[in-house]
Design a protein around this motif. Structure first.
Motif, PDB file in Angstrom:
ATOM      1  N   ASP A   1       0.839  -1.190   0.000  1.00 48.00           N
ATOM      2  CA  ASP A   1       0.000   0.000   0.000  1.00 48.00           C
ATOM      3  C   ASP A   1       0.882   1.251   0.000  1.00 48.00           C
ATOM      4  O   ASP A   1       1.837   1.350   0.778  1.00 48.00           O
ATOM      5  CB  ASP A   1      -0.900   0.000   1.235  1.00 48.00           C
ATOM      6  N   LYS A   2       0.577   2.215  -0.859  1.00 53.75           N
ATOM      7  CA  LYS A   2       1.361   3.443  -0.937  1.00 53.75           C
ATOM      8  C   LYS A   2       1.427   4.175   0.401  1.00 53.75           C
ATOM      9  O   LYS A   2       2.403   4.879   0.689  1.00 53.75           O
ATOM     10  CB  LYS A   2       0.768   4.376  -1.999  1.00 53.75           C
ATOM     11  N   VAL A   3       0.408   4.026   1.221  1.00 52.09           N
ATOM     12  CA  VAL A   3       0.361   4.715   2.511  1.00 52.09           C
ATOM     13  C   VAL A   3       1.495   4.261   3.427  1.00 52.09           C
ATOM     14  O   VAL A   3       1.941   5.008   4.301  1.00 52.09           O
ATOM     15  CB  VAL A   3      -1.000   4.474   3.193  1.00 52.09           C
ATOM     16  N   SER A   4       1.985   3.045   3.219  1.00 54.31           N
ATOM     17  CA  SER A   4       3.042   2.519   4.083  1.00 54.31           C
ATOM     18  C   SER A   4       4.406   3.133   3.772  1.00 54.31           C
ATOM     19  O   SER A   4       5.346   2.974   4.548  1.00 54.31           O
ATOM     20  CB  SER A   4       3.129   0.995   3.950  1.00 54.31           C
ATOM     21  N   ILE A   5       4.522   3.836   2.656  1.00 55.51           N
ATOM     22  CA  ILE A   5       5.789   4.483   2.307  1.00 55.51           C
ATOM     23  C   ILE A   5       5.879   5.822   3.033  1.00 55.51           C
ATOM     24  O   ILE A   5       5.073   6.714   2.821  1.00 55.51           O
ATOM     25  CB  ILE A   5       5.907   4.671   0.784  1.00 55.51           C
ATOM     26  N   LYS A   6       6.883   5.946   3.892  1.00 53.90           N
ATOM     27  CA  LYS A   6       7.011   7.121   4.760  1.00 53.90           C
ATOM     28  C   LYS A   6       8.035   8.135   4.271  1.00 53.90           C
ATOM     29  O   LYS A   6       8.144   9.226   4.834  1.00 53.90           O
ATOM     30  CB  LYS A   6       7.374   6.676   6.179  1.00 53.90           C
ATOM     31  N   GLY A   7       8.796   7.771   3.244  1.00 52.46           N
ATOM     32  CA  GLY A   7       9.787   8.702   2.733  1.00 52.46           C
ATOM     33  C   GLY A   7      10.413   8.164   1.462  1.00 52.46           C
ATOM     34  O   GLY A   7      10.413   6.954   1.215  1.00 52.46           O
ATOM     35  N   ILE A   8      10.942   9.086   0.652  1.00 47.57           N
ATOM     36  CA  ILE A   8      11.585   8.732  -0.610  1.00 47.57           C
ATOM     37  C   ILE A   8      12.981   9.346  -0.618  1.00 47.57           C
ATOM     38  O   ILE A   8      13.155  10.537  -0.356  1.00 47.57           O
ATOM     39  CB  ILE A   8      10.785   9.252  -1.813  1.00 47.57           C
TER      40      ILE A   8
ATOM     41  N   PHE B   1       2.942  10.602  -3.949  1.00 45.86           N
ATOM     42  CA  PHE B   1       3.129  10.077  -2.594  1.00 45.86           C
ATOM     43  C   PHE B   1       3.012  11.204  -1.574  1.00 45.86           C
ATOM     44  O   PHE B   1       3.575  12.285  -1.770  1.00 45.86           O
ATOM     45  CB  PHE B   1       4.497   9.394  -2.448  1.00 45.86           C
ATOM     46  N   ASP B   2       2.324  10.925  -0.498  1.00 38.75           N
ATOM     47  CA  ASP B   2       2.154  11.907   0.577  1.00 38.75           C
ATOM     48  C   ASP B   2       3.216  11.670   1.644  1.00 38.75           C
ATOM     49  O   ASP B   2       2.932  11.245   2.759  1.00 38.75           O
ATOM     50  CB  ASP B   2       0.756  11.789   1.184  1.00 38.75           C
ATOM     51  N   CYS B   3       4.461  11.922   1.280  1.00 41.14           N
ATOM     52  CA  CYS B   3       5.583  11.738   2.215  1.00 41.14           C
ATOM     53  C   CYS B   3       6.748  12.596   1.733  1.00 41.14           C
ATOM     54  O   CYS B   3       6.780  13.021   0.576  1.00 41.14           O
ATOM     55  CB  CYS B   3       5.994  10.263   2.290  1.00 41.14           C
ATOM     56  N   PRO B   4       7.705  12.879   2.603  1.00 44.27           N
ATOM     57  CA  PRO B   4       8.840  13.715   2.194  1.00 44.27           C
ATOM     58  C   PRO B   4       9.754  12.998   1.208  1.00 44.27           C
ATOM     59  O   PRO B   4       9.847  11.773   1.202  1.00 44.27           O
ATOM     60  CB  PRO B   4       9.563  14.000   3.513  1.00 44.27           C
ATOM     61  N   CYS B   5      10.431  13.780   0.381  1.00 39.72           N
ATOM     62  CA  CYS B   5      11.383  13.258  -0.601  1.00 39.72           C
ATOM     63  C   CYS B   5      12.688  14.020  -0.446  1.00 39.72           C
ATOM     64  O   CYS B   5      12.692  15.243  -0.305  1.00 39.72           O
ATOM     65  CB  CYS B   5      10.824  13.418  -2.013  1.00 39.72           C
ATOM     66  N   TYR B   6      13.802  13.293  -0.477  1.00 41.57           N
ATOM     67  CA  TYR B   6      15.119  13.907  -0.328  1.00 41.57           C
ATOM     68  C   TYR B   6      16.007  13.472  -1.485  1.00 41.57           C
ATOM     69  O   TYR B   6      16.020  12.305  -1.869  1.00 41.57           O
ATOM     70  CB  TYR B   6      15.753  13.515   1.012  1.00 41.57           C
ATOM     71  N   VAL B   7      16.743  14.429  -2.038  1.00 44.87           N
ATOM     72  CA  VAL B   7      17.592  14.185  -3.202  1.00 44.87           C
ATOM     73  C   VAL B   7      19.028  14.540  -2.855  1.00 44.87           C
ATOM     74  O   VAL B   7      19.295  15.586  -2.265  1.00 44.87           O
ATOM     75  CB  VAL B   7      17.133  15.016  -4.413  1.00 44.87           C
TER      76      VAL B   7
END
Length: 398
Positions: A127-134, A171-177
């Motif tokens: 489930d996409k909801v389980s992804i907490k960060g990218i 995705f409703d989570c933070p993303c860091y590059v």
């Protein structure tokens, strides 16, 4: 303080009791109890085991709840993409790889990656909801605070592209590059070496050459995010680099340079092995050189040794300047066996000062080609925790 307690628990090799946490943080046992209970309530930590009693009740020992959510980690190369889902202990649960061409531009490449991510989630019933960060590592300079590439020469069309905003659509989570070598350095330091070394330089030798710097236990990015760009050190050659200058290390010793030299030597009949491949396929790859090393083709061995010697000369200067505990060699060329590593070591020890090399270790990466994905996950979790505050109980994980 709650975030600090979580970081200590997360980075510890073994589960910790409240007393051990109080000693580590320098605060009272009662204050630690408040933070531990909050973390337990949020399910960020769990009771891992019951310790040995020293006269009273047996102490509970706490560890990170690695199953609190998933992290999407992406390593983007010039011709490939690796995608992984990890738990909160940075253990890779699902992995996929695909060929891409980074010169196709950000919209096309990222759309393709998103398709691969969707496919991975579907196949593994995630489930996409389980992804907490990218977390994303890219092969170019990055403004880490903004999460955007900055003038990446080998990535046409990517300059200042809003990578974070692209992923926020899905995705409703933070993303860091970050730069890919920085994520590799983080992965090696945190999970490959378990924080045992405080000062290390991770050198990636693939198509190009770059390095990530861990100084006093912390990743050093520099004032604008370009720290560690050793590929453009001047080694005094006449070879023109893609950056426009002559003499860059990358232009003479990187993977593309090795292949180019291999083609020249094959055409001059200095390697029947490479000439046969060139005649049958019309081109050579860096993997052909690696296979040649394994088969003891003298030209392939010489090419890899020459690359290692040149890279070692630059690393020697860095060792004299920065005095690290450890130099880690990673990337595709590092997988070609001991010949490459031995050439680097010989060059470094010949050219570095005795005091700088007295305790210096030069080793191949422990994590190998998984360093970037594991480091991307670690970076992401680290940033999620760092950006949390004690005033907002649910900010750590949405």
């Amino acid at each position: 303080m709650t975030a600090k307690v979580l970081q200590i628990i997360r980075r510890a090799k073994l589960p910790l009791s409240k007393a051990e946490l109080a000693e580590e943080t320098g605060v009272s046992l009662s204050a630690i109890s408040v933070h531990v209970e909050r973390l337990l309530e949020e399910k960020l930590i769990e009771v891992s085991k019951i310790g040995v009693s020293s006269g009273g009740r047996k102490p509970r020992q706490y560890a990170l709840n690695k199953n609190i959510g998933l992290i999407l980690s992406i390593e983007l190369g010039t011709s490939f993409v690796h995608i992984a889902l990890t738990n909160f202990n940075c253990e890779i649960l699902y992995l996929t790889t695909s060929d891409i061409d980074i010169t196709d531009g950000p919209d096309r490449v990222l759309t393709r990656i998103h398709e691969l991510v969707d496919q991975m989630l579907l196949e593994n019933k995630v489930d996409k909801v389980s992804i907490k960060g990218i977390g994303i590592g890219i092969p170019g300079p990055v403004d880490f605070s903004m999460g955007i590439p900055i003038s990446p020469t080998i990535m046409p069309g990517w300059d200042k592209y809003p990578i974070r905003e692209f992923w926020s659509k899905y995705f409703d989570c933070p993303c860091y590059v970050d730069n890919d070598v920085n994520t590799m350095a983080l992965g090696e330091h945190a999970k490959g070496l378990q924080f045992e070394v405080s000062n290390l330089i991770y050198v990636k030798v693939g198509s190009g050459i770059g390095s990530g710097i861990i100084y006093d236990g912390v990743l050093y990015r520099g004032s604008t995010g370009s720290a560690g760009d050793i590929g453009h050190f001047d080694i005094g050659s006449d070879v023109v680099c893609w950056c426009g200058n002559k003499g860059c290390l990358e232009a003479s010793a990187g993977g593309k340079a090795i292949v180019s030299k291999g083609k020249e030597r094959a055409l001059s009949h200095r390697s029947e092995y490479l000439l046969q491949i060139l005649n049958s396929r019309g081109k050579l790859t860096i993997d052909d050189i690696g296979t040649g090393v394994l088969q003891l083709d003298s030209t392939s061995v010489a090419l890899v040794r020459e690359s290692g010697t040149s890279i070692g000369r630059v690393i020697a200067s860095i060792v004299n300047f920065a005095n690290p505990d450890l130099v880690v060699i990673g990337g595709r060329v590092a997988e070609f066996g001991d010949i490459f590593l031995a050439a680097i070591r010989q060059s470094v020890y010949q050219r570095s000062l005795p005091l700088a090399t007295r305790n210096l270790i030069i080793n191949k990466s422990v994590l190998g080609n998984m360093a970037g994905l594991i480091g991307g996950a670690f970076m992401t979790i680290d940033q999620i925790i760092i950006q949390s505050t004690d005033n907002e109980a649910d900010i750590i994980l949405k």
